[in-house]
Design a protein around this motif. Structure first.
Motif, PDB file in Angstrom:
ATOM      1  N   LEU A 105      -7.941  -6.890  -6.690  1.00 25.61           N
ATOM      2  CA  LEU A 105      -7.517  -5.835  -7.585  1.00 25.61           C
ATOM      3  C   LEU A 105      -7.165  -4.241  -7.319  1.00 25.61           C
ATOM      4  O   LEU A 105      -6.948  -3.264  -7.344  1.00 25.61           O
ATOM      5  CB  LEU A 105      -7.298  -6.335  -9.250  1.00 25.61           C
ATOM      6  CG  LEU A 105      -6.765  -5.665  -9.954  1.00 25.61           C
ATOM      7  CD1 LEU A 105      -5.291  -5.523  -9.601  1.00 25.61           C
ATOM      8  CD2 LEU A 105      -7.030  -6.197 -11.180  1.00 25.61           C
ATOM      9  N   LYS A 106      -8.863  -3.995  -7.309  1.00 24.03           N
ATOM     10  CA  LYS A 106      -8.990  -2.522  -7.528  1.00 24.03           C
ATOM     11  C   LYS A 106      -8.846  -2.183  -5.978  1.00 24.03           C
ATOM     12  O   LYS A 106      -7.799  -0.360  -6.389  1.00 24.03           O
ATOM     13  CB  LYS A 106     -10.545  -2.251  -7.871  1.00 24.03           C
ATOM     14  CG  LYS A 106     -11.017  -1.070  -8.027  1.00 24.03           C
ATOM     15  CD  LYS A 106     -13.016  -0.525  -8.223  1.00 24.03           C
ATOM     16  CE  LYS A 106     -12.727   0.562  -8.274  1.00 24.03           C
ATOM     17  NZ  LYS A 106     -14.405   0.344  -8.475  1.00 24.03           N
ATOM     18  N   ARG A 107      -8.691  -2.672  -5.051  1.00 19.79           N
ATOM     19  CA  ARG A 107      -8.064  -2.790  -3.974  1.00 19.79           C
ATOM     20  C   ARG A 107      -6.462  -1.901  -4.112  1.00 19.79           C
ATOM     21  O   ARG A 107      -5.647  -0.920  -3.701  1.00 19.79           O
ATOM     22  CB  ARG A 107      -8.468  -2.746  -2.564  1.00 19.79           C
ATOM     23  CG  ARG A 107      -8.090  -2.905  -0.938  1.00 19.79           C
ATOM     24  CD  ARG A 107      -8.088  -3.959  -0.133  1.00 19.79           C
ATOM     25  NE  ARG A 107      -9.258  -4.343  -0.650  1.00 19.79           N
ATOM     26  CZ  ARG A 107      -9.320  -5.527  -0.332  1.00 19.79           C
ATOM     27  NH1 ARG A 107      -8.440  -6.699   0.035  1.00 19.79           N
ATOM     28  NH2 ARG A 107     -10.504  -5.841  -0.240  1.00 19.79           N
ATOM     29  N   ILE A 108      -5.893  -2.549  -4.873  1.00 17.46           N
ATOM     30  CA  ILE A 108      -4.336  -2.517  -4.779  1.00 17.46           C
ATOM     31  C   ILE A 108      -4.290  -1.589  -5.665  1.00 17.46           C
ATOM     32  O   ILE A 108      -3.225  -1.173  -5.690  1.00 17.46           O
ATOM     33  CB  ILE A 108      -3.605  -4.086  -4.715  1.00 17.46           C
ATOM     34  CG1 ILE A 108      -2.363  -3.908  -4.356  1.00 17.46           C
ATOM     35  CG2 ILE A 108      -3.950  -4.763  -6.272  1.00 17.46           C
ATOM     36  CD1 ILE A 108      -1.506  -4.880  -4.720  1.00 17.46           C
ATOM     37  N   THR A 109      -4.777  -1.034  -6.821  1.00 19.04           N
ATOM     38  CA  THR A 109      -4.549  -0.090  -7.481  1.00 19.04           C
ATOM     39  C   THR A 109      -4.565   0.804  -7.087  1.00 19.04           C
ATOM     40  O   THR A 109      -3.797   1.859  -7.503  1.00 19.04           O
ATOM     41  CB  THR A 109      -5.514  -0.945  -9.076  1.00 19.04           C
ATOM     42  OG1 THR A 109      -5.212  -1.970  -9.814  1.00 19.04           O
ATOM     43  CG2 THR A 109      -5.030   0.340 -10.062  1.00 19.04           C
ATOM     44  N   LYS A 110      -5.439   1.453  -6.305  1.00 19.50           N
ATOM     45  CA  LYS A 110      -6.259   2.091  -6.162  1.00 19.50           C
ATOM     46  C   LYS A 110      -4.953   2.879  -4.853  1.00 19.50           C
ATOM     47  O   LYS A 110      -4.118   3.639  -5.401  1.00 19.50           O
ATOM     48  CB  LYS A 110      -7.145   2.713  -5.196  1.00 19.50           C
ATOM     49  CG  LYS A 110      -8.562   3.066  -6.178  1.00 19.50           C
ATOM     50  CD  LYS A 110     -10.139   2.636  -6.107  1.00 19.50           C
ATOM     51  CE  LYS A 110     -10.254   3.935  -5.043  1.00 19.50           C
ATOM     52  NZ  LYS A 110     -11.569   4.194  -4.689  1.00 19.50           N
ATOM     53  N   ALA A 111      -4.429   1.805  -4.590  1.00 20.20           N
ATOM     54  CA  ALA A 111      -3.901   1.993  -3.301  1.00 20.20           C
ATOM     55  C   ALA A 111      -2.113   2.347  -4.064  1.00 20.20           C
ATOM     56  O   ALA A 111      -1.466   3.490  -3.707  1.00 20.20           O
ATOM     57  CB  ALA A 111      -3.314   0.923  -2.553  1.00 20.20           C
ATOM     58  N   VAL A 112      -2.047   1.917  -5.419  1.00 26.47           N
ATOM     59  CA  VAL A 112      -0.871   2.165  -6.310  1.00 26.47           C
ATOM     60  C   VAL A 112      -0.994   3.545  -6.684  1.00 26.47           C
ATOM     61  O   VAL A 112       0.562   4.167  -6.155  1.00 26.47           O
ATOM     62  CB  VAL A 112       0.134   0.811  -6.897  1.00 26.47           C
ATOM     63  CG1 VAL A 112       0.624   1.692  -8.273  1.00 26.47           C
ATOM     64  CG2 VAL A 112      -0.291  -0.281  -5.907  1.00 26.47           C
ATOM     65  N   VAL A 113      -1.631   4.113  -6.832  1.00 23.43           N
ATOM     66  CA  VAL A 113      -1.590   4.990  -7.795  1.00 23.43           C
ATOM     67  C   VAL A 113      -2.077   6.410  -6.590  1.00 23.43           C
ATOM     68  O   VAL A 113      -0.816   7.058  -7.144  1.00 23.43           O
ATOM     69  CB  VAL A 113      -3.492   5.165  -8.577  1.00 23.43           C
ATOM     70  CG1 VAL A 113      -3.698   6.859  -9.314  1.00 23.43           C
ATOM     71  CG2 VAL A 113      -3.415   4.337  -9.618  1.00 23.43           C
ATOM     72  N   SER A 114      -2.386   5.311  -5.509  1.00 19.41           N
ATOM     73  CA  SER A 114      -2.167   7.261  -4.107  1.00 19.41           C
ATOM     74  C   SER A 114      -0.773   7.262  -3.950  1.00 19.41           C
ATOM     75  O   SER A 114      -0.368   8.637  -3.609  1.00 19.41           O
ATOM     76  CB  SER A 114      -2.828   6.840  -3.697  1.00 19.41           C
ATOM     77  OG  SER A 114      -4.026   6.530  -3.629  1.00 19.41           O
ATOM     78  N   MET A 115      -0.439   5.895  -4.535  1.00 20.67           N
ATOM     79  CA  MET A 115       0.898   5.950  -3.914  1.00 20.67           C
ATOM     80  C   MET A 115       1.790   7.503  -4.410  1.00 20.67           C
ATOM     81  O   MET A 115       3.764   7.905  -4.480  1.00 20.67           O
ATOM     82  CB  MET A 115       2.230   5.360  -3.711  1.00 20.67           C
ATOM     83  CG  MET A 115       2.065   4.233  -2.737  1.00 20.67           C
ATOM     84  SD  MET A 115       2.528   5.503  -0.900  1.00 20.67           S
ATOM     85  CE  MET A 115       3.967   5.399  -1.743  1.00 20.67           C
ATOM     86  N   THR A 116       1.264   7.560  -5.688  1.00 16.52           N
ATOM     87  CA  THR A 116       1.738   8.688  -6.530  1.00 16.52           C
ATOM     88  C   THR A 116       2.752   9.879  -5.970  1.00 16.52           C
ATOM     89  O   THR A 116       2.875  10.274  -6.332  1.00 16.52           O
ATOM     90  CB  THR A 116       1.171   8.721  -8.256  1.00 16.52           C
ATOM     91  OG1 THR A 116       1.194   7.595  -8.484  1.00 16.52           O
ATOM     92  CG2 THR A 116       2.339   9.351  -8.817  1.00 16.52           C
ATOM     93  N   ALA A 117       1.404  10.063  -4.971  1.00 16.76           N
ATOM     94  CA  ALA A 117       1.952  11.532  -4.244  1.00 16.76           C
ATOM     95  C   ALA A 117       2.932  11.687  -3.573  1.00 16.76           C
ATOM     96  O   ALA A 117       3.616  12.668  -3.543  1.00 16.76           O
ATOM     97  CB  ALA A 117       0.231  11.793  -3.954  1.00 16.76           C
TER      98      ALA A 117
END
Length: 407
Positions: A105-117
């Motif tokens: 979950l932490k892995r995909i959460t950080k990926a989703v947050v990164s996609m904001t850029a």
């Protein structure tokens, strides 16, 4: 499809299939299961951020009268491809440089947050870049963003949570740099005008972002969650109040302007992104929200009339004053809070200030340079750049059962 619209049958489907096959193989060999017991609040925060990307940004880009299908559809395509690419980039960074593995979950959460850029950058070239260009831009930007974060962590020893919050600034700078390499549309083009119905749907997306923004600032915090939520909410509330006041003061007839409200109500949430966990009193967050809203509306007025024509940059969604300027204010606020909290330790204070200013400059430099190079590559003939006459048209990419008259 009429003959004067270019077909992407020979390029777009194969590019998507190639990327998906590559991601599948890399996931098979390099991404472990990582299943752990996940706290309920962690999944709830992930859901909120996912809603922001898919619904919030997707609907907020619906202000173009003839680009609604593309705004929603391309946003979804970029998110699902970009999250997979971001997981791989994050896993490579964590495994090679830090020697640690993230849970699922932490892995995909950080990926989703990164996609904001990436989504923010897309707003700068909305309606001008074709889907092939958008996909390639997303892949390059994800890699560049993780590279920028890696340099900040390795050379400046910044924690992971701080580097992740640089996404707004990185996305705005990268998007502007890419947009500078695209031909400008004609001023006041009919297809780029806003309509009341399009503005209403776009405001719906902004409301999604507004409601879920505290979760976005919360999702990466290890401690101080209650403080992060309250400070983010009060900053958003203050920026919303300021948006209505300033909109009425800056329009000719003293009426509210929807574009002002859409741009400025989120400014407070962006500005406190780096400091929400460390602000001790809500009034400080409210002051930041007020200043961010003021900066956004005045920045929109000044930059659109002075800076953009001089630099020949056309920013479709206004990401430079919606996200870029509030992110700059947030970076300055972070430095001021460091000075206040460490005033009694001057030797340490100087080092901390230089580290954060260096990270700030590094983010802008990497985003601008890689964005400029990416924009130059995307405008090569091989990627079939859409002519200016076909900007902001859904019919270039979507099948319509009828002509889109009045769409």
């Amino acid at each position: 499809m009429p003959a004067h619209y270019r077909s992407f049958r020979g390029s777009l489907p194969w590019l998507i299939l190639l990327l998906q096959a590559l991601f599948l193989l890399l996931f098979y060999f390099f991404i472990p299961d990582g299943a752990t017991n996940t706290p309920t609040f962690a999944y709830a925060a992930f859901q909120d951020v996912n809603h922001m990307l898919v619904f919030g940004f997707g609907f907020s880009f619906l202000f173009l009268r003839r680009f609604g299908f593309s705004s929603i559809g391309f946003n979804l395509l970029l998110v699902v491809l970009g999250v997979q690419c971001s997981v791989l980039a994050e896993e490579a960074f964590s495994g090679l440089l830090q020697g640690q593995r993230l849970d699922g979950l932490k892995r995909i959460t950080k990926a989703v947050v990164s996609m904001t850029a990436v989504v923010i950058s897309t707003g700068a070239v909305l309606g001008k870049a074709n889907p092939v260009q958008l996909i390639l831009m997303a892949v390059v930007e994800i890699i560049a963003f993780h590279g920028s974060r890696g340099m900040s962590q390795v050379f400046l020893q910044l924690p992971d949570s701080i580097t992740m919050r640089q996404g707004h600034l990185f996305g705005a700078c990268f998007g502007l740099a890419v947009s500078s390499r695209f031909p400008e549309p004609a001023p006041g083009a009919e297809k780029s005008r806003r309509t009341p119905k399009a503005e209403l749907f776009s405001m719906l997306g902004t409301l999604f972002l507004w409601v879920f923004w505290p979760s976005f600032n919360l999702v990466l915090d290890v401690e101080g969650r209650s403080r992060t939520i309250s400070n983010t909410y009060f900053a958003l509330a203050a920026s919303t109040v300021a948006a209505f006041v300033l909109s009425a003061l800056t329009t000719r007839d003293g009426k509210f302007q929807m574009s002002h409200i859409q741009s400025a109500v989120l400014a407070g949430g962006v500005a406190v992104g780096s400091t929400a966990h460390s602000i001790e009193s809500p009034w400080i967050a409210m002051v930041l929200g007020l200043l961010a809203s003021l900066l956004t509306i005045l920045g929109a007025y000044c930059l659109q009339r002075c800076l953009n024509p001089a630099l020949k940059i056309h920013d479709t969604s206004g990401v430079h004053f919606t996200f870029g300027l509030p992110a700059v204010l947030g970076g300055l606020a972070q430095v001021v809070l460091l000075v206040v909290h460490n005033w009694d330790n001057l030797p340490r204070l100087g080092a901390l200030v230089m580290i954060h200013v260096g990270a700030f400059c590094l983010t802008i430099s990497v985003a601008s340079i890689t964005g400029f190079l990416t924009g130059s590559i995307l405008n090569l003939r091989v990627f079939k750049t859409s002519p200016v006459s076909k900007y902001f048209e859904d019919q270039c990419y979507w099948e319509f059962p009828h002509l889109a008259v009045g769409f």
